[in-house]
Design a protein around this motif. Structure first.
Motif, PDB file in Angstrom:
ATOM      1  N   MET A 280       0.865  -1.170   0.000  1.00  0.00           N
ATOM      2  CA  MET A 280       0.000   0.000   0.000  1.00  0.00           C
ATOM      3  C   MET A 280       0.906   1.224   0.000  1.00  0.00           C
ATOM      4  SD  MET A 280      -3.098  -0.985   2.640  1.00  0.00           S
ATOM      5  CE  MET A 280      -2.010  -1.217   4.050  1.00  0.00           C
ATOM      6  N   LEU A 281       0.513   2.253  -0.737  1.00  0.00           N
ATOM      7  CA  LEU A 281       1.316   3.465  -0.819  1.00  0.00           C
ATOM      8  C   LEU A 281       0.395   4.675  -0.790  1.00  0.00           C
ATOM      9  CD1 LEU A 281       4.024   4.874  -1.144  1.00  0.00           C
ATOM     10  CD2 LEU A 281       3.879   4.485  -3.608  1.00  0.00           C
ATOM     11  N   GLU A 282       0.550   5.483   0.244  1.00  0.00           N
ATOM     12  CA  GLU A 282      -0.263   6.683   0.402  1.00  0.00           C
ATOM     13  C   GLU A 282       0.645   7.846   0.812  1.00  0.00           C
ATOM     14  OE1 GLU A 282      -4.450   4.692   1.962  1.00  0.00           O
ATOM     15  OE2 GLU A 282      -3.003   5.458   3.431  1.00  0.00           O
ATOM     16  N   THR A 283       0.326   9.036   0.329  1.00  0.00           N
ATOM     17  CA  THR A 283       1.093  10.235   0.673  1.00  0.00           C
ATOM     18  C   THR A 283       0.142  11.279   1.222  1.00  0.00           C
ATOM     19  OG1 THR A 283       2.660   9.781  -1.125  1.00  0.00           O
ATOM     20  CG2 THR A 283       2.681  11.994  -0.179  1.00  0.00           C
ATOM     21  N   ASP A 284       0.489  11.844   2.385  1.00  0.00           N
ATOM     22  CA  ASP A 284      -0.395  12.855   2.976  1.00  0.00           C
ATOM     23  C   ASP A 284      -0.091  14.242   2.413  1.00  0.00           C
ATOM     24  OD1 ASP A 284       1.781  13.965   4.371  1.00  0.00           O
ATOM     25  OD2 ASP A 284       1.270  12.990   6.265  1.00  0.00           O
ATOM     26  N   ALA A 285      -0.859  15.225   2.865  1.00  0.00           N
ATOM     27  CA  ALA A 285      -0.746  16.575   2.320  1.00  0.00           C
ATOM     28  C   ALA A 285       0.605  17.211   2.602  1.00  0.00           C
ATOM     29  CB  ALA A 285      -1.870  17.446   2.878  1.00  0.00           C
TER      30      ALA A 285
ATOM     31  N   MET B  77       3.608   6.822   3.077  1.00  0.00           N
ATOM     32  CA  MET B  77       3.599   5.587   3.859  1.00  0.00           C
ATOM     33  C   MET B  77       3.622   4.416   2.878  1.00  0.00           C
ATOM     34  SD  MET B  77       3.482   4.359   7.021  1.00  0.00           S
ATOM     35  CE  MET B  77       2.683   5.595   8.057  1.00  0.00           C
ATOM     36  N   LEU B  78       4.742   3.705   2.841  1.00  0.00           N
ATOM     37  CA  LEU B  78       4.915   2.534   1.990  1.00  0.00           C
ATOM     38  C   LEU B  78       4.788   1.303   2.884  1.00  0.00           C
ATOM     39  CD1 LEU B  78       5.689   1.200  -0.717  1.00  0.00           C
ATOM     40  CD2 LEU B  78       8.092   1.560  -0.096  1.00  0.00           C
TER      41      LEU B  78
ATOM     42  N   VAL C 115       9.317  12.708   2.700  1.00  0.00           N
ATOM     43  CA  VAL C 115       9.745  11.684   3.650  1.00  0.00           C
ATOM     44  C   VAL C 115       8.991  10.404   3.314  1.00  0.00           C
ATOM     45  CG1 VAL C 115       9.990  11.046   6.080  1.00  0.00           C
ATOM     46  CG2 VAL C 115       9.954  13.463   5.435  1.00  0.00           C
ATOM     47  N   VAL C 116       9.671   9.258   3.468  1.00  0.00           N
ATOM     48  CA  VAL C 116       9.028   7.963   3.242  1.00  0.00           C
ATOM     49  C   VAL C 116       9.113   7.139   4.519  1.00  0.00           C
ATOM     50  CG1 VAL C 116       8.978   5.858   1.854  1.00  0.00           C
ATOM     51  CG2 VAL C 116       9.671   8.032   0.797  1.00  0.00           C
TER      52      VAL C 116
END
Length: 263
Positions: free
Chosen positions: A8-13, A18-19, A53-54
């Motif tokens: 799952m891969l999501e990026t916040d504002a 978040m990988l 950032v990851v």
């Protein structure tokens, strides 16, 4: 960003991505699909200017159990060229994460074995929980931690690697911290807050400077910088001449917020 089967891969504002390893029923063990998807995700994250950032995380109680058993069976059935290709895919995935030009924070909520420790070793910061256990279990299977070896040895040093590579014994989170594999150990309920604290600190820093600093550490530690004195002088001059450098100095002298700081 999405479209993965094992991740799952999501990026916040804010630009915090978040990988997440997402094979909880298999203890997030790595198979060919996950290896390929991690390599693809690393490439996408490296070139996405919105990502600053990851965080490398996983779902379920186990961070990563290492290599998937079926994947290892498939590798065993292949001819030597097929085995080389499988090992190459794993090695290039680790290399892509190691050279990611963004800070990589490991959120380790549970046990990690074999290749899971390799994933931890390519992170810049690793936060784990009390009670987590780790082991380089390859020699129990008649194998060796080869493709993860360069990263783990650099992380923990030859002395610790000689012991842990050879005897495959489990070690606890406190030992992982003492040998440098882990940056900090927190109670389970404080893990996310600790990861957030590390991620937020990067957001106060110029993204280009963070990337250059990460590259500098890697080249100095691995002896690839040529003449370290000349290299460091040139790199500092480059940053002074960069748009970020000029903007940061101007903001500091005029007591204004840094242009890259969170609004």
């Amino acid at each position: 960003m999405s479209g993965y089967d094992t991740l799952m891969l999501e990026t916040d504002a804010r630009g915090v991505a978040m990988l997440t390893l997402n094979r909880p029923d298999k203890h997030n063990a790595m198979n060919a699909a996950m290896i390929a998807e991690l390599a693809d995700a690393a490439t996408r994250l490296a070139t996405d200017e919105a990502v600053r950032v990851v965080v490398l995380a996983s779902s379920g109680p186990t961070f990563c159990a290492g290599g998937d058993l079926q994947w290892m069976r498939d590798q065993a059935r292949k001819d030597r060229q097929g085995k080389i290709e499988g090992a190459t895919a794993l090695a290039l995935m680790l290399k892509a994460l190691d050279e990611l030009p963004k800070p990589l924070i490991g959120r380790v909520q549970g046990n990690a074995f074999g290749g899971g420790i390799g994933l931890m070793a390519v992170c810049d910061i690793v936060i784990t929980v009390e009670g987590a256990e780790f082991a380089l279990t390859e020699t129990r299977l008649g194998l060796i931690p080869a493709t993860i070896g360069p990263y783990v040895v650099r992380r923990i040093g030859e002395g610790h690697a000689r012991r842990l590579f050879l005897n495959a014994r489990r070690f606890e989170a406190v030992i992982a911290r003492e040998i440098g594999l882990v940056s900090a150990v927190r109670p389970t309920g404080e893990l996310d807050a600790a990861v957030e604290e590390e991620a937020a600190a990067f957001l106060d820093c110029a993204p280009g400077a963070v990337s250059s600093a990460k590259s500098l550490v890697r080249s100095l530690a691995r002896g690839t910088a040529g003449d370290p004195l000349a290299c460091s002088i040139g790199l500092l001059a480059d940053r002074w001449e960069s748009d970020e450098g000029r903007a940061g100095i101007d903001a500091f002298l005029n007591r204004r917020p840094m242009p890259w700081a969170p609004k």
